[in-house]
Design an enzyme around this catalytic site. Structure first.
Site, PDB file in Angstrom:
ATOM      1  N   ALA A  67      46.704  39.703  42.226  1.00 38.22           N
ATOM      2  CA  ALA A  67      45.673  39.924  43.229  1.00 38.22           C
ATOM      3  C   ALA A  67      45.320  41.410  43.218  1.00 38.22           C
ATOM      4  O   ALA A  67      46.135  42.236  42.812  1.00 38.22           O
ATOM      5  CB  ALA A  67      46.182  39.505  44.597  1.00 38.22           C
ATOM      6  N   GLU A 113      50.368  32.867  39.318  1.00 34.98           N
ATOM      7  CA  GLU A 113      50.132  31.732  40.231  1.00 34.98           C
ATOM      8  C   GLU A 113      48.873  30.951  39.833  1.00 34.98           C
ATOM      9  O   GLU A 113      48.845  29.725  39.924  1.00 34.98           O
ATOM     10  CB  GLU A 113      50.025  32.248  41.679  1.00 34.98           C
ATOM     11  CG  GLU A 113      51.382  32.739  42.181  1.00 34.98           C
ATOM     12  CD  GLU A 113      51.306  33.486  43.502  1.00 34.98           C
ATOM     13  OE1 GLU A 113      50.448  34.387  43.630  1.00 34.98           O
ATOM     14  OE2 GLU A 113      52.097  33.164  44.408  1.00 34.98           O
ATOM     15  N   GLU A 133      55.474  41.069  42.898  1.00 29.09           N
ATOM     16  CA  GLU A 133      55.035  41.477  44.248  1.00 29.09           C
ATOM     17  C   GLU A 133      56.110  42.266  44.991  1.00 29.09           C
ATOM     18  O   GLU A 133      55.814  43.125  45.820  1.00 29.09           O
ATOM     19  CB  GLU A 133      54.660  40.240  45.079  1.00 29.09           C
ATOM     20  CG  GLU A 133      53.395  39.520  44.629  1.00 29.09           C
ATOM     21  CD  GLU A 133      53.630  38.434  43.599  1.00 29.09           C
ATOM     22  OE1 GLU A 133      54.695  38.425  42.947  1.00 29.09           O
ATOM     23  OE2 GLU A 133      52.739  37.575  43.434  1.00 29.09           O
TER      24      GLU A 133
HETATM   25  C1  HXC Z   1      44.347  46.281  41.246  1.00 29.55           C
HETATM   26  C2  HXC Z   1      45.087  46.764  39.143  1.00 29.55           C
HETATM   27  C3  HXC Z   1      46.050  45.733  39.208  1.00 29.55           C
HETATM   28  C4  HXC Z   1      46.097  44.953  40.394  1.00 29.55           C
HETATM   29  C5  HXC Z   1      46.240  46.695  37.307  1.00 29.55           C
HETATM   30  N1  HXC Z   1      45.241  47.318  37.947  1.00 29.55           N
HETATM   31  N2  HXC Z   1      46.753  45.723  38.050  1.00 29.55           N
HETATM   32  N3  HXC Z   1      44.251  47.024  40.158  1.00 29.55           N
HETATM   33  N4  HXC Z   1      45.223  45.270  41.395  1.00 29.55           N
HETATM   34  N5  HXC Z   1      46.927  43.938  40.554  1.00 29.55           N
HETATM   35  C6  HXC Z   1      44.427  48.434  37.471  1.00 29.55           C
HETATM   36  C7  HXC Z   1      45.217  49.735  37.463  1.00 29.55           C
HETATM   37  O1  HXC Z   1      45.196  50.333  38.745  1.00 29.55           O
HETATM   38  C8  HXC Z   1      44.436  50.534  36.443  1.00 29.55           C
HETATM   39  O2  HXC Z   1      43.246  51.008  37.040  1.00 29.55           O
HETATM   40  C9  HXC Z   1      44.018  49.489  35.420  1.00 29.55           C
HETATM   41  O3  HXC Z   1      44.097  48.235  36.099  1.00 29.55           O
HETATM   42  C10 HXC Z   1      44.959  49.441  34.227  1.00 29.55           C
HETATM   43  O4  HXC Z   1      46.284  49.306  34.683  1.00 29.55           O
HETATM   44  P1  HXC Z   1      47.461  50.309  34.293  1.00 29.55           P
HETATM   45  O5  HXC Z   1      48.499  50.220  35.352  1.00 29.55           O
HETATM   46  O6  HXC Z   1      46.927  51.648  33.971  1.00 29.55           O
HETATM   47  O7  HXC Z   1      47.987  49.625  32.931  1.00 29.55           O
HETATM   48  P2  HXC Z   1      49.462  49.620  32.338  1.00 29.55           P
HETATM   49  O8  HXC Z   1      50.094  50.980  32.467  1.00 29.55           O
HETATM   50  O9  HXC Z   1      49.336  48.996  30.981  1.00 29.55           O
HETATM   51  O10 HXC Z   1      50.295  48.652  33.295  1.00 29.55           O
HETATM   52  C11 HXC Z   1      49.944  47.305  33.377  1.00 29.55           C
HETATM   53  C12 HXC Z   1      50.679  46.642  34.575  1.00 29.55           C
HETATM   54  C13 HXC Z   1      50.377  47.428  35.857  1.00 29.55           C
HETATM   55  C14 HXC Z   1      52.185  46.599  34.299  1.00 29.55           C
HETATM   56  C15 HXC Z   1      50.151  45.199  34.628  1.00 29.55           C
HETATM   57  O11 HXC Z   1      48.965  47.622  35.956  1.00 29.55           O
HETATM   58  C16 HXC Z   1      50.858  46.755  37.097  1.00 29.55           C
HETATM   59  O12 HXC Z   1      52.051  46.823  37.411  1.00 29.55           O
HETATM   60  N6  HXC Z   1      49.938  46.134  37.825  1.00 29.55           N
HETATM   61  C17 HXC Z   1      50.243  45.474  39.091  1.00 29.55           C
HETATM   62  C18 HXC Z   1      50.981  44.188  38.889  1.00 29.55           C
HETATM   63  C19 HXC Z   1      51.352  43.551  40.229  1.00 29.55           C
HETATM   64  O13 HXC Z   1      52.070  44.136  41.026  1.00 29.55           O
HETATM   65  N7  HXC Z   1      50.805  42.378  40.480  1.00 29.55           N
HETATM   66  C20 HXC Z   1      50.991  41.659  41.728  1.00 29.55           C
HETATM   67  C21 HXC Z   1      49.902  42.026  42.698  1.00 29.55           C
HETATM   68  S1  HXC Z   1      50.177  41.293  44.282  1.00 29.55           S
HETATM   69  P3  HXC Z   1      42.906  52.608  37.110  1.00 29.55           P
HETATM   70  O14 HXC Z   1      41.586  52.641  37.830  1.00 29.55           O
HETATM   71  O15 HXC Z   1      44.046  53.239  37.830  1.00 29.55           O
HETATM   72  O16 HXC Z   1      42.839  53.016  35.672  1.00 29.55           O
HETATM   73  C22 HXC Z   1      49.731  39.699  44.093  1.00 29.55           C
HETATM   74  C23 HXC Z   1      49.887  38.844  45.322  1.00 29.55           C
HETATM   75  C24 HXC Z   1      49.234  37.525  45.155  1.00 29.55           C
HETATM   76  O17 HXC Z   1      49.321  39.267  43.085  1.00 29.55           O
HETATM   77  C25 HXC Z   1      49.082  36.903  46.483  1.00 29.55           C
HETATM   78  C26 HXC Z   1      48.148  35.753  46.545  1.00 29.55           C
HETATM   79  C27 HXC Z   1      46.736  36.014  46.200  1.00 29.55           C
END
Ligand code: HXC
Length: 259
Positions: A67, A113, A133
């Site tokens: 998300a 999911e 998360e």
């Molecule tokens: C918003 C995101 C994002 C996310 C990545 N980006 N994931 N933006 N929401 N979930 C953005 C980053 O901010 C970045 O933008 C660009 O995408 C590239 O990501 P990087 O982090 O620079 O890439 P990398 O170093 O290769 O790392 C990849 C990654 C990391 C490991 C996937 O991005 C990450 O940990 N993302 C979050 C994963 C996460 O926590 N997901 C769960 C979310 S909560 P900029 O502008 O900074 O370059 C969830 C709850 C669901 O899903 C609930 C129900 C709907």
């Protein structure tokens, strides 16, 4: 229909359509509009007799990294309750035609999911599945605690949900989360093949068979989803959620205080 964050291909093979998530710079982070577009496209394709199976994919680097954390970061528990995003997810799950996920790269959080809302899953060797998360002070909210546990069992589900560890495509296959692992150049083609294998059967038999398998898989699911959603919303009342998501946006480690 025109969409901003997805592409819809109506005939990638006879009777097979494909939806491609298309926010590549954000690793296909699932903002509310994107989820609404997936729902609308699926409603449209589900009602179209010239379509019998649907592939959902991202790109080679990411199916979806979860998300949209930037969109959620400042929200309160009441905001989340009012947004009521899970009605959209429930509609996606009610798609009658077979949904085949073609996954490469990251399938994390809401991305994992969404994959689990599909009926069959083909992954490239580079795919990684995870529910991270917990790293940002929250927990899965779109069925992850329920569907992952049913798919891979308690031990691995606990490890993924409580430690945030990603699993590889091979591990996901061995655990029963996905159907097939193929080289990255082939995952889309294999997913389309799987969709075509459904598309040449009786659409009515397919619909009722899908519904029946889901009936078995989803027994007691509603109660579990309801429980998960309440806990997910509750976490938006914590300081740790604000800290965890702010830390992600600011690209630093989170300092959780248990408040
Ligand atoms: C918003 C995101 C994002 C996310 C990545 N980006 N994931 N933006 N929401 N979930 C953005 C980053 O901010 C970045 O933008 C660009 O995408 C590239 O990501 P990087 O982090 O620079 O890439 P990398 O170093 O290769 O790392 C990849 C990654 C990391 C490991 C996937 O991005 C990450 O940990 N993302 C979050 C994963 C996460 O926590 N997901 C769960 C979310 S909560 P900029 O502008 O900074 O370059 C969830 C709850 C669901 O899903 C609930 C129900 C709907």
């Amino acid at each position: 229909m025109s969409y901003e964050f997805i592409l819809v291909y109506r005939e990638v093979a006879p009777y097979v359509a494909m939806i491609q998530l298309n926010r590549p710079k954000e690793l296909n982070a699932l903002n509310l509009q994107l989820m609404g577009e997936i729902r609308d496209a699926l409603l449209d394709l589900d009602a179209d007799d010239s379509i019998r199976a649907i592939v959902i994919t991202g790109n080679d680097r990411a199916f979806a990294a979860g998300a949209d954390i930037k969109q959620m970061a400042g929200k309160t528990a009441i905001d989340m309750l009012k947004i009521d995003q899970f009605t959209t997810w429930d509609t996606i799950r009610k798609t009658k035609k077979p949904l085949i996920a073609a996954v490469s790269g990251f399938a994390l959080g809401g991305g994992c999911e969404l994959v689990m809302h599909c009926d069959m899953i083909v992954a490239s060797e580079t795919a990684q599945f995870g529910q991270p998360e917990i790293n940002i002070g929250v927990m899965p909210g779109a069925g992850g605690t329920q569907r992952l546990t049913k798919a891979v069992g308690k031990a691995l589900a606990m490890e993924m949900v409580l430690t945030g560890r990603f699993i590889s495509a091979e591990e996901a296959k061995a655990a029963g989360l996905i159907n097939k692992v193929v080289p990255v150049e082939l995952y889309l083609e294999e997913a389309v093949k799987m969709a075509s294998a459904c598309a040449n059967k009786s659409p009515i038999a397919i619909q009722l068979a899908k519904e029946s398998v889901l009936k078995s898989f989803d027994s007691h699911l509603q109660e579990g989803l309801y429980f998960e959603r309440k806990n997910f919303y509750l976490l938006f009342a914590t300081e740790d959620q604000k800290e965890g998501m702010a830390a992600f946006v600011e690209k630093r480690a989170a300092d959780f205080k248990g408040k």
